[in-house]
Motif scaffolding. Structure first.
Motif, PDB file in Angstrom:
ATOM      1  N   ARG A  19       0.222  -6.972   5.716  1.00  0.00           N
ATOM      2  CA  ARG A  19      -1.213  -6.996   5.425  1.00  0.00           C
ATOM      3  C   ARG A  19      -1.686  -5.692   4.784  1.00  0.00           C
ATOM      4  N   THR A  72       2.241  -7.383   1.519  1.00  0.00           N
ATOM      5  CA  THR A  72       0.906  -7.944   1.732  1.00  0.00           C
ATOM      6  C   THR A  72       0.906  -9.084   2.730  1.00  0.00           C
ATOM      7  N   ARG A 103       0.677  -6.528  11.059  1.00  0.00           N
ATOM      8  CA  ARG A 103      -0.241  -7.436  10.361  1.00  0.00           C
ATOM      9  C   ARG A 103      -1.261  -8.046  11.324  1.00  0.00           C
TER      10      ARG A 103
END
Length: 297
Positions: A30, A26, A155
């Motif tokens: 992302r 994450t 990301r």
């Protein structure tokens, strides 16, 4: 069993390993996922079965849990990583809940909703300290390698990363697999600490806690995730009377962080020995200059 304070350190260590996996997925790629609780369950039950049925050493149980979770994540990623945004998140949420339901219905293998008992106690303080050190070492070097730079390129701008030749589908799947393996690693340690596990321990709340921790720590900071994990694991214990309201506290913390500091506690910064040295040097230099100005005046 471990003493109270030793037990707290062990819990912090287990959570750090699990959250590092979420941070890689994450924070640095992302990709938001609510499936890590399911991968943690896969690791916990695989490791427990290996230890109780085959009497394997803890290292073998950990590797077994990580390999099973990684293989399942690879297959799941091939199917779901083509989905964008909320659709991928919903798919992983469904996966996490499906794992829990499957475990509950495999009573002959997993003990079902009654739980799986008789797991040997192997997760002591030394095991946790070594595991956390190895996990941080692996994650730090991974994120500062070519693979980590590709994660961060995805990301920042996935279309641009794809345009310059980065195989975005491949690297997203790699991040997903690595995240699942870290979750499974934490799950095996969790099972061998509590010696008894039930499916409800790995429900959606567990996945939510890990994702919230990464958001609070900083989506681009590995050390921020570690600091946030330590704080959010210890605070419910320090305020045990209000521990049942921890999810409310997490929710409020996320609202405050997003409102006051959208990048999280650490943002994109990392703790480092050099950074701490220069910060301390700057502080003492300012203090010395201020003292000399007061003396001259």
């Amino acid at each position: 069993m471990a003493g109270y304070y030793e037990g707290l350190i062990i819990l912090v260590g287990i959570n750090i390993i699990a959250v590092i996996g979420v941070s890689i997925l994450t924070g640095f790629t992302r990709l938001f996922s609510f499936g890590n609780g399911g991968f943690m369950a896969i690791g916990a039950y695989t490791g427990a079965i290996l230890s109780t049925k085959l009497h394997t050493p803890l290292v073998v149980s950990i590797l077994g849990g990580m390999l099973v979770a990684g293989f399942i994540a690879f297959l799941l990623g091939k199917i779901t990583l083509g989905l964008k945004g909320d659709y991928f998140l919903i798919a992983t949420l469904g996966f996490g809940e499906s794992v829990r339901v499957i475990i509950e219905n495999l009573q002959s293998v997993t003990g079902g909703a009654r739980g799986y008992s008789g797991i040997p106690y192997k997760t002591d303080l030394l095991v946790i300290l070594v595991s956390v050190a190895v996990a941080i070492f692996i994650a730090w070097n991974l994120l500062h390698s070519k693979m980590g730079r590709n994660f961060m390129a995805i990301r920042e701008q996935e279309i641009a990363a794809d345009a310059i030749g980065i195989d975005t589908a491949k690297y997203k799947n790699m991040a997903f697999v690595i995240s699942a393996m870290f979750a499974a690693w934490a799950g095996v340690l969790f099972a061998h600490y509590f010696t008894f596990i039930v499916p409800v321990m790995f429900n959606m709340v567990k996945s939510t806690e890990m994702t919230i921790t990464v958001v609070i720590g900083g989506l681009g900071s590995l050390t921020g995730s570690i600091v946030a994990t330590t704080l959010l694991t210890l605070l419910p214990e320090l305020a045990r009377a209000a521990a049942e309201y921890r999810m409310l506290a997490y929710g409020l913390a996320v609202v405050l962080i997003i409102t006051l500091r959208p990048s999280g506690l650490m943002g994109y910064k990392e703790f480092s020995a050099r950074g701490i040295y220069y910060w301390l040097k700057d502080r003492f230099t300012r203090k010395a200059v201020h003292s000399s100005e007061e003396a001259s005046s």
